[in-house]
Design a protein around this motif. Structure first.
Motif, short mmCIF file in Angstrom:
data_model
loop_
_atom_site.label_atom_id
_atom_site.label_comp_id
_atom_site.label_asym_id
_atom_site.label_seq_id
_atom_site.Cartn_x
_atom_site.Cartn_y
_atom_site.Cartn_z
N ALA A 1 0.79 -1.30 0.17
CA ALA A 1 0.09 -0.11 -0.01
C ALA A 1 0.86 1.32 -0.13
CB ALA A 1 -1.00 -0.02 1.26
N GLY A 2 0.16 2.30 0.50
CA GLY A 2 0.96 3.66 0.11
C GLY A 2 2.25 3.70 1.25
N VAL A 3 3.11 4.54 0.64
CA VAL A 3 4.20 5.17 1.48
C VAL A 3 4.86 4.46 2.41
CG1 VAL A 3 4.96 7.40 2.21
CG2 VAL A 3 2.90 7.38 0.54
N THR A 4 4.39 4.66 3.76
CA THR A 4 4.85 3.98 4.67
C THR A 4 4.91 2.44 5.04
OG1 THR A 4 3.12 4.42 6.16
CG2 THR A 4 4.69 5.75 6.37
N ALA A 5 3.66 1.85 4.17
CA ALA A 5 3.54 0.38 4.06
C ALA A 5 4.84 -0.15 3.52
CB ALA A 5 2.16 0.14 3.17
N GLY A 6 5.74 0.52 2.69
CA GLY A 6 6.83 0.05 2.17
C GLY A 6 7.83 -0.41 3.14
N ILE A 7 7.82 0.17 4.40
CA ILE A 7 8.47 -0.28 5.56
C ILE A 7 7.98 -1.46 6.00
CG2 ILE A 7 9.17 0.36 7.83
CD1 ILE A 7 9.14 3.22 7.27
N ASP A 8 6.76 -1.65 6.16
CA ASP A 8 5.95 -2.91 6.61
C ASP A 8 6.51 -4.24 5.55
OD1 ASP A 8 4.10 -2.21 8.88
OD2 ASP A 8 3.57 -0.83 7.16
N LEU A 9 6.45 -3.82 4.34
CA LEU A 9 6.65 -4.84 3.16
C LEU A 9 8.12 -5.17 3.45
CD1 LEU A 9 5.99 -4.76 -0.55
CD2 LEU A 9 8.49 -4.85 0.21
N ALA A 10 9.24 -4.06 3.62
CA ALA A 10 10.54 -4.60 3.64
C ALA A 10 10.64 -5.28 5.04
CB ALA A 10 11.20 -3.30 3.87
N LEU A 11 10.07 -5.32 6.14
CA LEU A 11 10.16 -5.97 7.37
C LEU A 11 9.89 -7.29 7.14
CD1 LEU A 11 9.09 -3.21 10.15
CD2 LEU A 11 11.13 -4.55 10.13
N ALA A 12 8.81 -7.35 6.30
CA ALA A 12 8.14 -8.70 5.97
C ALA A 12 9.12 -9.60 5.35
CB ALA A 12 6.94 -8.91 5.13
N LEU A 13 9.93 -8.89 4.18
CA LEU A 13 10.89 -9.66 3.37
C LEU A 13 12.08 -9.93 4.23
CD1 LEU A 13 11.06 -7.53 0.01
CD2 LEU A 13 9.73 -9.66 0.64
N VAL A 14 12.48 -9.19 5.24
CA VAL A 14 13.47 -9.19 6.16
C VAL A 14 13.02 -10.67 7.14
CG1 VAL A 14 14.82 -8.60 8.53
CG2 VAL A 14 14.46 -7.07 6.28
N GLU A 15 12.00 -10.61 7.52
CA GLU A 15 11.44 -11.77 8.22
C GLU A 15 11.41 -13.09 7.50
OE1 GLU A 15 7.40 -13.61 10.55
OE2 GLU A 15 7.84 -11.44 10.40
N GLU A 16 10.94 -12.93 6.26
CA GLU A 16 10.92 -14.21 5.29
C GLU A 16 12.56 -14.61 5.34
OE1 GLU A 16 10.74 -14.37 0.66
OE2 GLU A 16 8.83 -13.95 1.49
N ASP A 17 13.38 -13.92 5.13
CA ASP A 17 15.04 -14.30 4.90
C ASP A 17 15.55 -14.72 6.47
OD1 ASP A 17 14.57 -13.44 2.30
OD2 ASP A 17 15.52 -11.50 2.62
N HIS A 18 15.29 -13.81 7.41
CA HIS A 18 15.99 -14.28 8.62
C HIS A 18 15.08 -14.45 9.87
CE1 HIS A 18 19.60 -13.09 6.56
NE2 HIS A 18 18.92 -11.89 6.05
N GLY A 19 13.71 -14.63 9.81
CA GLY A 19 12.87 -14.84 10.80
C GLY A 19 12.42 -13.61 11.83
N ALA A 20 11.38 -13.81 12.57
CA ALA A 20 10.55 -12.71 13.08
C ALA A 20 11.44 -11.96 14.28
CB ALA A 20 9.29 -13.36 13.75
N ASP A 21 12.54 -12.66 14.80
CA ASP A 21 13.28 -11.94 15.97
C ASP A 21 14.02 -11.03 15.39
OD1 ASP A 21 12.15 -13.56 17.84
OD2 ASP A 21 13.90 -15.15 17.95
N LEU A 22 14.58 -11.13 14.13
CA LEU A 22 15.64 -10.18 13.51
C LEU A 22 14.63 -9.19 13.07
CD1 LEU A 22 18.84 -10.65 11.57
CD2 LEU A 22 17.05 -9.14 11.03
N ALA A 23 13.56 -9.38 12.28
CA ALA A 23 12.69 -8.45 11.87
C ALA A 23 12.24 -7.30 12.89
CB ALA A 23 11.41 -8.98 11.20
N ARG A 24 11.89 -7.77 14.33
CA ARG A 24 11.28 -7.30 15.26
C ARG A 24 12.79 -6.19 15.91
NH1 ARG A 24 8.27 -11.83 16.69
NH2 ARG A 24 9.88 -12.71 18.09
N ALA A 25 13.68 -6.88 15.87
CA ALA A 25 14.80 -6.11 16.30
C ALA A 25 14.92 -4.76 15.45
CB ALA A 25 16.14 -6.82 16.55
N VAL A 26 14.82 -4.97 14.14
CA VAL A 26 14.94 -3.88 13.20
C VAL A 26 13.91 -2.81 13.31
CG1 VAL A 26 14.87 -3.27 10.79
CG2 VAL A 26 15.92 -5.23 11.23
N ALA A 27 12.36 -3.40 13.58
CA ALA A 27 11.51 -2.49 13.87
C ALA A 27 11.65 -1.65 15.12
CB ALA A 27 10.06 -3.26 13.79
#
Length: 351
Positions: free
Chosen positions: A184-210
């Motif tokens: 979706a719009g603008v800031t949703a790109g951050i959510d998308l990127a976090l989801a891709l990071v989680e896909e690659d490295h798991g939820a713990d790392l994605a949450r650390a980034v968030a």
């Protein structure tokens, strides 16, 4: 001209701080973010910041901002972004291609050089993602034919009309269909990127980034782009705004059609027509959407029993709330609460 912190050629580009020896041994994942004139600034910088921040937690992303010819670009905000290289000089196969958007999507899709660059880069990429109006560029390149896709809610109807072979979903923050993910719009790109990071490295790392980026949470893909409580600001008829305000102020109330119509000074039939004309929903459907949002907030905030949350949100019973969650979000309330801090959309039907 702005150089993005953590991008190649800047301090911290290697992102090895905190990386383990095992992480350092993994091959780097090449992420190409395509920039072009009048691109929305946050569409570019949001995902770049997520991927480069992930490097500080053990990921190995090689993030490159590229343009069609390698020239710097001026964003819609007037800020210049420096390109690392021309798109066609990127080495080998790409791990991820990120295509941002611009508000005037017609200008973007009318640029044959730009659409050709998208098509060429996508053919070399393991996965492709778009942010906001970037979905139009993917659609123009044929990458969304027969796929589900998301974009900014204000552009969803235009995307569906311009590209009828695309199944446009106007509500979700992002939609993944095969190797293509659209947001979706603008800031949703951050959510998308976090989801891709989680896909690659798991939820713990994605949450650390968030947490490091001070993002409130990693929002699930199926979460609505906008709050039901914001809709009254868009309603034109004063009676409709009054009813919506009343429902939003007390989701747990009965909100019977006759009572709502009487309070607004209109007939129940006229109130139903107003709701459908301005929201596409019946009064009952709107009330349920507000209750669903209230229940989500209660589940996110604490550990109250599902029965208690259902009562407080106005569903009457846990079973009614479960049905609403399954229909709208594809998850049960308990699953939603358990996986609240994950970007993944959970499909577990457990009650």
């Amino acid at each position: 001209m702005t150089r993005i912190p953590g991008a190649p050629g800047t301090p911290g580009a290697s992102g090895t701080a905190g990386a383990t020896g095992r992480a350092a041994a993994r091959p780097r994942h090449l992420v190409a973010v395509l920039a072009f004139d009048q691109v929305q600034l946050l569409d570019v910088t949001g995902p770049v910041e997520v991927f480069t921040t992930a490097n500080a937690h053990g990921a190995r992303y090689d993030v490159r901002i590229v343009s069609a010819a390698g020239a710097d670009v001026r964003t819609s905000a007037g800020v210049r972004i420096g390109a690392d290289s021309a798109a066609d000089t990127l080495p080998g196969r790409l791990g991820t291609l990120v295509v941002p958007g611009r508000a005037d999507w017609r200008q973007a899709v009318g640029n044959l050089t730009l659409t050709g660059t998208v098509e060429a880069l996508a053919a070399r990429s393991g996965r492709v993602a778009s942010v906001c109006a970037g979905a139009f560029l993917l659609a123009e390149a044929g990458l969304l034919d027969g796929r589900r896709a998301a974009t900014h809610w204000q552009l969803a109807a235009e995307l569906a009309a311009a590209y009828p072979r695309v199944s446009v979903e106007p509500d979700p923050l992002f939609v993944r269909d095969g190797r293509v993910t659209t947001s979706a719009g603008v800031t949703a790109g951050i959510d998308l990127a976090l989801a891709l990071v989680e896909e690659d490295h798991g939820a713990d790392l994605a949450r650390a980034v968030a947490r490091q980026l001070v993002v409130f949470m990693a929002r699930p893909a199926g979460q609505s782009q906008f709050s039901a409580r914001l809709v009254p600001r868009e309603a034109r008829h004063p009676a409709l705004r009054q009813v919506m305000d009343a429902v939003g102020a007390d989701p747990a109330a009965a909100h019977r059609m006759d009572d709502l119509a009487r309070a607004a000074g209109v007939s129940p039939r006229h109130l139903g027509r107003l709701f459908r004309a301005e929201t596409g929903l019946s009064p009952g459907q709107y009330a349920e959407s507000v209750r669903l949002e209230a229940a989500q907030a209660l589940l996110e905030a604490g550990n109250d029993a599902v029965d208690t949350v259902a009562e407080q949100a106005g569903f009457g019973s846990a079973e009614s709330m479960r049905r609403a969650f399954q229909q709208s979000l594809g998850v049960a309330p308990t699953t939603y609460r358990a996986r609240f801090r994950s970007t993944a959309r959970v499909l577990d039907p457990a009650p």
